[in-house]
Design an enzyme around this catalytic site. Structure first.
Site, PDB file in Angstrom:
ATOM      1  N   CYS A 171       0.914  -1.134   0.037  1.00 52.47           N
ATOM      2  CA  CYS A 171      -0.172   0.228   0.062  1.00 52.47           C
ATOM      3  C   CYS A 171       0.801   1.282  -0.083  1.00 52.47           C
ATOM      4  O   CYS A 171       0.595   2.332  -0.590  1.00 52.47           O
ATOM      5  CB  CYS A 171      -0.931  -0.036   1.439  1.00 52.47           C
ATOM      6  SG  CYS A 171      -0.201  -0.325   2.977  1.00 52.47           S
TER       7      CYS A 171
ATOM      8  N   HIS B 170      -1.640   0.943   7.209  1.00 49.85           N
ATOM      9  CA  HIS B 170      -1.931   0.870   5.994  1.00 49.85           C
ATOM     10  C   HIS B 170      -1.904   2.350   5.449  1.00 49.85           C
ATOM     11  O   HIS B 170      -2.110   3.248   6.166  1.00 49.85           O
ATOM     12  CB  HIS B 170      -3.384   0.462   5.729  1.00 49.85           C
ATOM     13  CG  HIS B 170      -3.916   0.517   4.473  1.00 49.85           C
ATOM     14  ND1 HIS B 170      -3.467  -0.373   3.324  1.00 49.85           N
ATOM     15  CD2 HIS B 170      -4.968   1.348   3.905  1.00 49.85           C
ATOM     16  CE1 HIS B 170      -4.275   0.100   2.399  1.00 49.85           C
ATOM     17  NE2 HIS B 170      -4.934   1.028   2.635  1.00 49.85           N
TER      18      HIS B 170
END
Length: 1354
Positions: free
Chosen positions: A176, A482
């Site tokens: 990510c 994330h």
């Protein structure tokens, strides 16, 4: 890696609609096996029409609306209701959807046809935009624009581009951070346009390893693809990464620097060589000014980003804004006192001012918010979630060339003495400014921008207004999280959230929610274990109309980019066609019996639905690789049920029928399989019609006692038994008049079909059946079926298994010694007095076949004698003993002919009613040792258990079933259905003890049983070692372990009481089988068994593992030997037996009063066993019991069970060391007595003694940095057996100290060094390490595309 925290991005429209109740719909796509485990989540207003629900689902999954059905799932509304109407204007509330609850729906095929995938991007109307589509919002938030459900996603959901018009990036696993940076670079016009202008020369470089080319391809796909998301694997492959890199999460700022360095290296000697510096590089001055004379030394540094501190070290308040942090960045510090600066002009140490000044800001300004820090108190990495605001427009003119005072002195460069401004600068920004937690690893970049002139500050001050266009957000904690990016498009000035494969529109209000801040005040390190969502990197662009670029239009693309666009479109079209082919491909299991290997092969047949059956046969023929085995015209495909081994039907006359029609359409799974049937060239294929049943027929020959391999016939369930007999008679040419047919419906369920008029269905026939057929004119026909020879033969056939037995190592020079039976301590039975050495000259021992023949004859004569002598147990014992003297053991030799004379012995064995014991097997410590005899069993000294086995022999040998030639003992279980006799299977004596192997009590005589046992030599496995012999044994699995061992006696060369049986499992782990009265029913075909020599346990005996306790050694637990303890034995008696074993096997000389035995619970020492304790009375004992042996320095002080033995260890905080353990024997559980004893052994004044109980497993080791503050020192209790101590048994660990001793003060360097040493020490000893963070792999980009590159270049 899902961004799931309390601060989610929420569109403003959602907040306005928050008062309307919402309906949560969870849809499962059941149309495809790849999507059946996926869930589509929609959170819609309750007033949404049902028609809109279908439209939203179609948009989400990429299907054409109207080509699928939605039906109620297994949720609250699960009923037999029909599919929902996709044209209905009723609201969700009126269609039985329940607000605030989960409404489960299934997406299914419509009219048997799979949904159609939408060809073009579905334009979303405003009403769809206004409604929130995504997961259920978390507590504290209204909704979320993020529709990310999980790392696994439905492939169909990425087939169509987002309604925003932008394409997402697929998260490979933990990439990510890479996706966020790539999307930011893509949305930067200047970078994208420059990348497009660069042209790749395929003749000079491999496109797979070219980073700029793969970025170029990626950007083209992001701009032109119709997919919802595209893969980044080609880009990461050009980095030299393998699949493991996808599972390593890295810092996005670190990636940015390493990627820029790699691009500069790749772009050398091109127009883009200085692109990174032109866009991202700034300059600052690092200076020191003397406060006495004004002399200033300085150097020029370049930077690609500015790291801003969130919260100054030691401060409790964070900076409120980016402007404050920038001001603090350039705020000078005073060097005074011991930190004074040596002034070159004053020639002495003087007070000075040290600081930084910005000289030049880049066109693209990157600010890193240093949210990750390290807490040296807890030794944990932490994340700072404090609120820090940042403006949409940032004026940097106030931060350039700020000076507190002017000096008449001329500035000079301390690095080189040069006065030319900007001529003395380092390659990169100092690590003080560029790194969070240590030195970044990556590619060293040689700067080539030294000739660039710095714009004078006065010229920049009026043109330093920057606009924010990218916010890279981190959601999570320091342990992991994330990344996603919020980016403003310069095309429409609209903000978008790029969250991996999901792209959604957001507002300025959503950007403000990334400023950070946590609820409540939890102290300085409040976020060490918290998780939150906030901005981590900010990118601003200078507002300069003359430089601000727009994205290149398609018509303005360079020619090589136009070619690349065409190429990628062609590839995408090919991929689309391939997906369409996949959607129309039937995938079904394919089986085939190989004509040469005669093994059933399994594969998968993939055939397009429009292919004909004839073409499918050709494909299957190639898939099974039969080109060289058999002609194609000898093969055909038939419908097959692999589970029942049943041929359902054949397809005569349908060679030109499409496979889609034959198989019932394209489905994810089929309820049947296909069989590629093979015939010989001179044969004709049989027709298989639906409704027929398949019958496998075995022909039984009673005279030969053989059961032939099966052949197949087809019959109908409505046929009678008489008609079925005629069918078989025609097939195998046996007379139907004398034919007996036996149906085996299931295991051990044999049914004689003796009613001619009954139908096969009434007799219990099903799809696939097995029958036995016998047709002879013997008198066996006249007997009741359960008394007939046919029943016995079939019963034996059904219960016989094949085992492979590994015999112990046998060498010509040592084997005879291993079978000697001597007296043990003057206490031996008649067997020991009677047994002699095995006779026969050394080096000329007989083969297994010869031994078999001789032992069989001896067993026969033994049986006759026993019958003559009657049932006298003593007589049978002495007789058996004398006969076994002369039985020679088999050698590891095979008869050259490979065959032996057939011998059969019917063994008559008395039985007793077996008790229902649970099967028990146990592991033996010798399993992993290359020894066939354990330390305890090596001498076979104890008295033998004599077998009461009686044997009968027929005068003439009987041929065996299946034509197997070897030593046989045949029998068959007799079961009378209409007689009230009790069935008994086992033939060994009852074992009334739970852990013993032998019961020396007399045995009752019951009904004679006939047990089948057949053994033959078998080629040795590779690696089994010389001297080992394998036996292949066919045995009735209803035989008991005792009888099985008795039949192995002639092969092992020892009585069954002197060897042990170990069962070998798939992992080659061995467990000893000890339940003699249990059958072999738990064994199955081809199981392996290992035989090891050694005295088997008697009733009341237990095998015990003895470990030595070494309290002050690094490894306090060491295995010594295996011993045998018996019920009723005292601890002192067991110690007496251990002394010679310890001396001979371990070289340990001890006297009986200088060692003790104590309880062992894993690695923890427990209760001290006193000499007068009796096993099973005072001490519970079980199989595989473990015990500690502890050598004492003095005579045993433990005399009573009321005493308590604890292990004490002194902690010396002034030296940070622990003394060795000392044992303290307490007369009571009094804390005062413990303090007195500690005072006595240490000399610490009684009032200064403090103690604490150790934690964890013995020796309760822990870091010396923790002992002083982490243990519960000086608990306020008066007795040891209460909370928080709970010391109720021997072996507890006590730490004690002198409270007047101060803890040694350590510098940070000393503490870090000691922490590393302690961590290494505790890891070696296998104990808990206080701080053991996940080892992070350095982020590297390999310019040659290979991760095997020499890493020293970094």
């Amino acid at each position: 890696m899902v961004p799931g925290e309390e601060n989610q991005l929420v569109p403003k429209e959602i907040e306005n609609a928050a008062e309307e109740p919402r309906v949560l719909c969870i849809i499962q796509d059941t149309t495809n096996s790849k999507t059946v485990n996926e869930r589509i989540t929609l959170n819609l207003p309750a007033s949404t029409p049902l028609r809109k629900l279908f439209e939203d689902v179609a948009n989400k999954v990429g299907y054409v609306n109207g080509t699928f059905d939605l039906v109620w799932g297994n949720g609250i509304n699960a009923t037999d209701m029909p599919p929902l109407d996709h044209t209905s204007e009723k609201s969700l509330l009126d269609t039985n959807f329940e607000p605030g609850k989960k409404n489960f729906l299934h997406l299914t095929d419509k009219d048997g046809e799979q949904p159609q995938i939408a060809e073009d991007t579905i334009a979303a109307d405003d009403s769809v935009q206004d409604r929130f589509i995504g997961p259920l919002p978390r507590e504290g938030s209204v909704g979320s624009t993020n529709d990310y459900v999980g790392q696994s996603y439905s492939y169909s959901s990425i087939l169509n581009k987002s309604e925003t018009g932008y394409v997402g990036l697929v998260n490979q696993a933990m990439t990510c951070y890479l996706n966020s940076l790539l999307q930011t670079l893509f949305m930067t016009p200047e970078f994208r346009n420059a990348l497009y202008k660069w042209e790749f020369e395929e003749s000079e470089e491999d496109p797979v390893t070219s980073i700029p080319y793969q970025l170029q391809r990626l950007f083209v796909l992001l701009q032109t693809s119709k997919k919802r998301a595209i893969e980044t694997t080609d880009v990461t492959r050009s980095f030299g990464w393998d699949s493991s890199e996808a599972w390593q999460q890295h810092d996005v700022q670190e990636l940015c620097r390493v990627m820029f360095d790699a691009l500069e290296q790749k772009w050398k000697q091109t127009e883009q060589a200085d692109l990174i510096n032109e866009l991202y590089q700034g300059k600052l001055k690092d200076y020191v000014r003397c406060l006495e004379c004004g002399y200033e030394g300085w150097r020029i540094d370049t930077y690609l980003d500015i790291p801003l501190v969130i919260r100054p070290y030691g401060a409790s308040q964070a900076f409120a804004s980016v402007e404050e942090a920038l001001q603090a960045f350039i705020q000078p510090e005073i060097l005074d006192g011991p930190n004074q600066y040596f002034c070159e002009q004053c020639k002495k140490k003087c007070d000075a001012r040290k600081g930084l000044r910005f000289l030049h800001f880049p066109y693209l300004l990157t600010l890193q918010l240093k949210r990750f820090d390290f807490d040296y108190t807890t030794m944990h990495r932490i994340k700072l979630n404090d609120r820090m605001t940042f403006p949409e427009e940032l004026d940097m003119s106030t931060f350039i060339d700020v000076e507190d005072e002017k000096s008449p002195q001329t500035e000079s460069c301390t690095d080189s003495g040069a006065e030319n401004e900007g001529s003395c600068h380092s390659d990169q920004m100092s690590n003080d400014f560029s790194n969070d937690d240590g030195v970044d690893e990556g590619i060293c970049l040689e700067s080539n921008s030294g000739t660039e002139k710095i714009t004078k500050p006065g010229l920049e001050k009026n043109s330093l207004l920057y606009e924010l266009f990218s916010v890279m957000v981190h959601s999570g904690s320091a342990a992991g999280g994330h990344y996603y990016a919020c980016i403003k498009s310069f095309s429409d000035e609209q903000w978008y959230s790029f969250n991996d494969q999901h792209v959604s529109r957001i507002t300025q209000e959503d950007i403000k929610k990334t400023h950070g801040g946590s609820s409540g005040s939890r102290g300085y390190y409040s976020s060490a274990f918290a998780s939150s969502t906030n901005a981590y990197m900010l990118i601003y662009r200078l507002k300069d109309p003359s430089r601000n670029a727009k994205f290149l239009e398609v018509k303005d693309y360079p020619e090589h980019i136009k070619n690349l666009v065409r190429k990628e479109k062609e590839l995408e079209e090919q991929e689309k066609k391939q997906r369409e082919i996949e959607r129309n491909t039937c995938k079904i299991k394919l089986f085939c019996m190989h004509p040469v290997k005669q093994v059933m092969m399994e594969n998968k047949l993939e055939v397009h639905k429009d292919k004909t059956l004839k073409e499918a046969v050709e494909i299957a023929y190639k898939v099974m690789d039969l080109e060289e085995a058999i002609p194609l015209d000898c093969c055909r495909l038939v419908k097959y049920d692999e589970f029942h081994d049943y041929l359902e039907r054949s397809y005569e006359g349908e060679e030109d029928t499409p496979m889609g029609l034959l198989l019932g359409g394209v489905k994810s799974t089929y309820m049947f399989d296909l069989l590629l049937e093979i015939k010989k060239p001179d044969q004709v294929f049989q027709s298989y019609k639906p409704g027929e049943v398949m019958v496998k027929v075995h022909v039984v020959d009673i005279k030969a006692e053989s059961v032939a391999p099966p052949f197949s016939v087809r019959a109908y369930l409505n046929q009678t038994v008489a008609e079925f007999k005629q069918l078989i008679s025609k097939t195998i040419q046996l007379p139907a008049e004398t034919m007996r047919i036996v149906l085996e419906r299931c295991y051990n369920d044999l049914r004689l079909l003796n009613v001619p008029s009954k139908t096969l269905k009434a007799e219990g026939f099903f799809r696939s059946n097995k029958v036995f057929v016998e047709s002879s004119e013997s008198l066996d026909h006249q007997m009741a079926f359960t008394d007939s020879h046919l029943w016995k033969l079939l019963d034996r056939h059904a219960n016989t298994i094949r085992l492979f037995v590994l015999l112990p190592e046998q060498s010509p020079g040592s084997h005879s010694k291993r079978t000697v039976y001597q007296k043990a301590g003057g206490d031996s039975g008649n067997m020991d007095d009677a047994c002699e050495r095995v006779k026969g000259p050394l080096g000329s021992l007989k083969s297994v076949e010869a031994i078999l023949e001789e032992s069989t004859e001896k067993l026969k004569s033994l049986s006759l004698r026993q019958q003559q002598d009657g049932d006298n147990g003593d007589s049978s014992k002495s007789t058996e003993t004398s006969d076994f003297e002369n039985i020679e053991s088999p050698l590891n030799e095979r008869d050259s002919s490979g065959s032996v004379d057939t011998r059969e012995l019917e063994q008559q064995i008395p039985t007793s009613d077996p008790e229902n014991f649970q099967s028990e097997e146990r592991s033996d410590s010798d399993v992993n040792n290359d020894r066939s005899t354990s330390s305890v069993d090596s001498d076979i000294l104890s008295s033998s258990h004599s077998s009461d086995t009686l044997c009968n022999a027929d005068s003439a040998p009987i041929p065996l079933a299946n034509g197997l030639d070897s030593h046989s003992i045949t029998s068959s279980r007799r079961s009378k259905a209409n007689e009230g006799k009790k069935e008994t299977w086992d033939t060994a004596e009852e074992d009334s003890g739970t852990d013993s192997e032998y019961d020396e009590s007399g045995k009752s005589r019951g009904e004679t049983q006939y047990i089948y046992f057949k053994a033959e030599s078998y080629p040795a496995d590779e690696g089994s070692g010389e001297g080992h012999k394998w036996l292949m044994v066919h045995v009735d699995k209803r035989i008991t372990l005792a009888t099985f061992k008795q039949q192995l006696e002639p092969f092992v060369g020892a009585l069954s009481s002197h060897f042990k049986v170990f069962r070998v499992y798939a992992s080659n782990q061995e467990f000893e089988s000890i339940r003699l009265n249990e059958t072999l029913s738990s064994f199955s075909d081809d199981n392996k068994i290992t035989i090891r020599l050694g005295r088997a346990l008697k009733k009341g005996e237990y095998r015990v593992k003895v470990y030595q306790l070494l309290v002050n050694e690094q490894e306090p637990c060491r295995f010594l030997l295996d011993a045998v303890f018996a019920k009723g034995m005292t601890v002192r008696q067991s110690k007496e037996e251990l002394i010679p074993q310890l001396r001979e096997q371990c070289g340990l000389e001890v006297s009986i009063d200088r060692f003790r035995l104590r309880k062992k619970t894993w690695k923890n020492p427990g209760t001290v066993f006193l000499d007068y304790h009796v096993y099973e009375e005072d001490i519970n004992i079980s199989s595989n019991w473990e015990v500690f042996l502890e050598v004492l320095d003095e005579v045993e002080r433990m005399k009573s069970m009321s005493q308590l033995a604890v292990l004490a260890r002194r902690w010396r905080p002034t030296e940070l060391i622990l003394d060795p353990f000392q044992e303290i024997v307490l007369e009571s559980s009094s804390v005062d007595e413990l303090r007195e004893k500690l005072c006595e052994i240490s000399g610490i004044p009684l009032e200064d003694v403090e103690f604490a109980k150790g934690r964890g497993t013995f020796p309760c080791d822990m870091s010396v940095l923790e002992i002083h503050q982490d243990l519960d020192w000086n608990p306020k209790v008066s007795t040891l057996n209460v909370w928080p101590l709970y010391i109720c048994d021997d072996g507890a660990v006590i730490f004690y100290r002198d409270k007047t001793e101060e803890l040694l003060e350590l510098t940070d360097e000393q503490r870090n060094e000691l922490m590393k040493k302690e961590s290494s020490r505790l890891q070696k000893t296998g104990h808990r390490v206080t701080y053991s963070p996940r080892k992070e792999k350095a982020l590297k980009i390999y310019l040659d595309g290979s991760s095997n590159k020499d890493l020293t270049q970094d």
